[in-house]
Design a protein around this motif. Sequence first.
Motif, short mmCIF file in Angstrom:
data_model
loop_
_atom_site.label_atom_id
_atom_site.label_comp_id
_atom_site.label_asym_id
_atom_site.label_seq_id
_atom_site.Cartn_x
_atom_site.Cartn_y
_atom_site.Cartn_z
N ARG A 137 6.64 2.19 8.74
CA ARG A 137 5.59 1.24 8.42
C ARG A 137 4.32 1.36 9.26
O ARG A 137 3.24 1.06 8.79
CB ARG A 137 6.14 -0.19 8.53
N SER A 138 4.44 1.78 10.51
CA SER A 138 3.25 1.80 11.37
C SER A 138 2.26 2.90 11.00
O SER A 138 1.08 2.80 11.31
CB SER A 138 3.66 1.92 12.84
N ILE A 139 2.72 3.97 10.35
CA ILE A 139 1.80 5.08 10.03
C ILE A 139 1.66 5.35 8.54
O ILE A 139 0.94 6.24 8.14
CB ILE A 139 2.23 6.38 10.74
N SER A 140 2.36 4.59 7.71
CA SER A 140 2.39 4.88 6.28
C SER A 140 1.10 4.48 5.58
O SER A 140 0.60 3.36 5.73
CB SER A 140 3.56 4.15 5.63
N LYS A 141 0.58 5.41 4.79
CA LYS A 141 -0.50 5.09 3.85
C LYS A 141 0.21 4.60 2.59
O LYS A 141 0.93 5.37 1.95
CB LYS A 141 -1.33 6.34 3.57
N ASP A 142 0.03 3.32 2.27
CA ASP A 142 0.77 2.75 1.14
C ASP A 142 -0.05 1.66 0.48
O ASP A 142 -1.28 1.63 0.62
CB ASP A 142 2.15 2.27 1.59
N SER A 143 0.58 0.74 -0.23
CA SER A 143 -0.14 -0.30 -0.97
C SER A 143 -0.93 -1.22 -0.05
O SER A 143 -1.88 -1.86 -0.49
CB SER A 143 0.83 -1.13 -1.81
N ARG A 144 -0.57 -1.29 1.22
CA ARG A 144 -1.28 -2.15 2.16
C ARG A 144 -2.61 -1.55 2.59
O ARG A 144 -3.52 -2.27 2.96
CB ARG A 144 -0.44 -2.39 3.43
N ASN A 145 -2.71 -0.22 2.59
CA ASN A 145 -3.86 0.42 3.23
C ASN A 145 -4.18 1.79 2.66
O ASN A 145 -3.84 2.79 3.24
CB ASN A 145 -3.59 0.57 4.74
N GLY A 146 -4.79 1.86 1.56
CA GLY A 146 -5.23 3.15 1.07
C GLY A 146 -4.77 3.47 -0.34
O GLY A 146 -5.55 3.96 -1.14
N LEU A 147 -3.52 3.22 -0.65
CA LEU A 147 -3.05 3.52 -2.01
C LEU A 147 -3.29 2.36 -2.97
O LEU A 147 -3.45 2.56 -4.16
CB LEU A 147 -1.55 3.85 -2.01
N GLY A 148 -3.28 1.14 -2.45
CA GLY A 148 -3.44 -0.03 -3.31
C GLY A 148 -2.23 -0.20 -4.22
O GLY A 148 -1.18 0.39 -4.00
N PHE A 149 -2.38 -1.04 -5.22
CA PHE A 149 -1.30 -1.26 -6.17
C PHE A 149 -1.13 0.00 -7.02
O PHE A 149 -2.09 0.68 -7.35
CB PHE A 149 -1.60 -2.46 -7.06
N ILE A 150 0.10 0.29 -7.37
CA ILE A 150 0.43 1.51 -8.11
C ILE A 150 0.64 1.17 -9.58
O ILE A 150 1.48 0.32 -9.92
CB ILE A 150 1.72 2.15 -7.54
N LYS A 151 -0.11 1.83 -10.45
CA LYS A 151 0.07 1.64 -11.89
C LYS A 151 1.42 2.21 -12.30
O LYS A 151 1.86 3.23 -11.77
CB LYS A 151 -1.03 2.36 -12.68
N GLU A 152 2.02 1.58 -13.27
CA GLU A 152 3.30 2.07 -13.77
C GLU A 152 3.19 3.52 -14.23
O GLU A 152 4.10 4.33 -14.00
CB GLU A 152 3.80 1.18 -14.91
N SER A 153 2.08 3.88 -14.84
CA SER A 153 1.89 5.24 -15.34
C SER A 153 1.78 6.28 -14.22
O SER A 153 1.95 7.47 -14.46
CB SER A 153 0.65 5.30 -16.23
N GLU A 154 1.50 5.86 -12.99
CA GLU A 154 1.40 6.78 -11.87
C GLU A 154 2.76 7.13 -11.26
O GLU A 154 2.88 8.08 -10.51
CB GLU A 154 0.52 6.18 -10.77
N ILE A 155 3.78 6.36 -11.60
CA ILE A 155 5.13 6.63 -11.10
C ILE A 155 5.75 7.66 -12.03
O ILE A 155 6.03 7.37 -13.20
CB ILE A 155 5.97 5.35 -11.03
N ILE A 156 5.95 8.88 -11.51
CA ILE A 156 6.42 9.97 -12.37
C ILE A 156 7.90 10.26 -12.22
O ILE A 156 8.43 11.11 -12.94
CB ILE A 156 5.60 11.25 -12.16
#
Length: 173
Positions: A137-156
């Motif tokens: 969690r301390s270094i992850s680029k994720d929905s909190r900081n950079g990736l934002g919410f993920i569209k269903e279509s982006e999950i492959i």
Amino acid sequence: MSEEAKNEWWEWIKAIIIAIVLAFLLRTFFFATSIVEGASMNPTLESGERVMFNKIIYYLEEPTYGEIVIIHRPVKSYVKRIIALPNDVVEVRDHKLYINGEKQNQDYLNKSSIEETTNYGPVKVPDGHYFVMGDNRSISKDSRNGLGFIKESEIIGRSELVIYPLKEWGMTR
């Protein structure tokens, strides 16, 4: 060359062609591999590991809590864990994750990842989107900081198992 030898060669050629076509169909429509880059999924997945992911699963069912998914973005793909589903409210308070006000058990995290998780939210996940985080969690680029919410279509796909290095072979959940 005898007729029997010709038939044997022909059977081998047919078997090889069928194997190649099946491998192509499986790779194209059902399974693929991805390489984990970086330490954002430690300790579950480490940088350099190759994971096999299921490409067809989300045509049959919806992504759900805790699944490790492959997210395709135009520049690169990401490997992250689904934390919240559409319309959920996500909050991190005092190093604890809450979904819709309920404290979540995150037994896949090590103690330092939990302690390094900073306060966040509360935020509501929009309809048709998911909230993902890395296990580190301390270094992850994720929905909190950079990736934002993920569209269903982006999950492959959903990560199913580590296939390389061989000593790490096993399920990714």
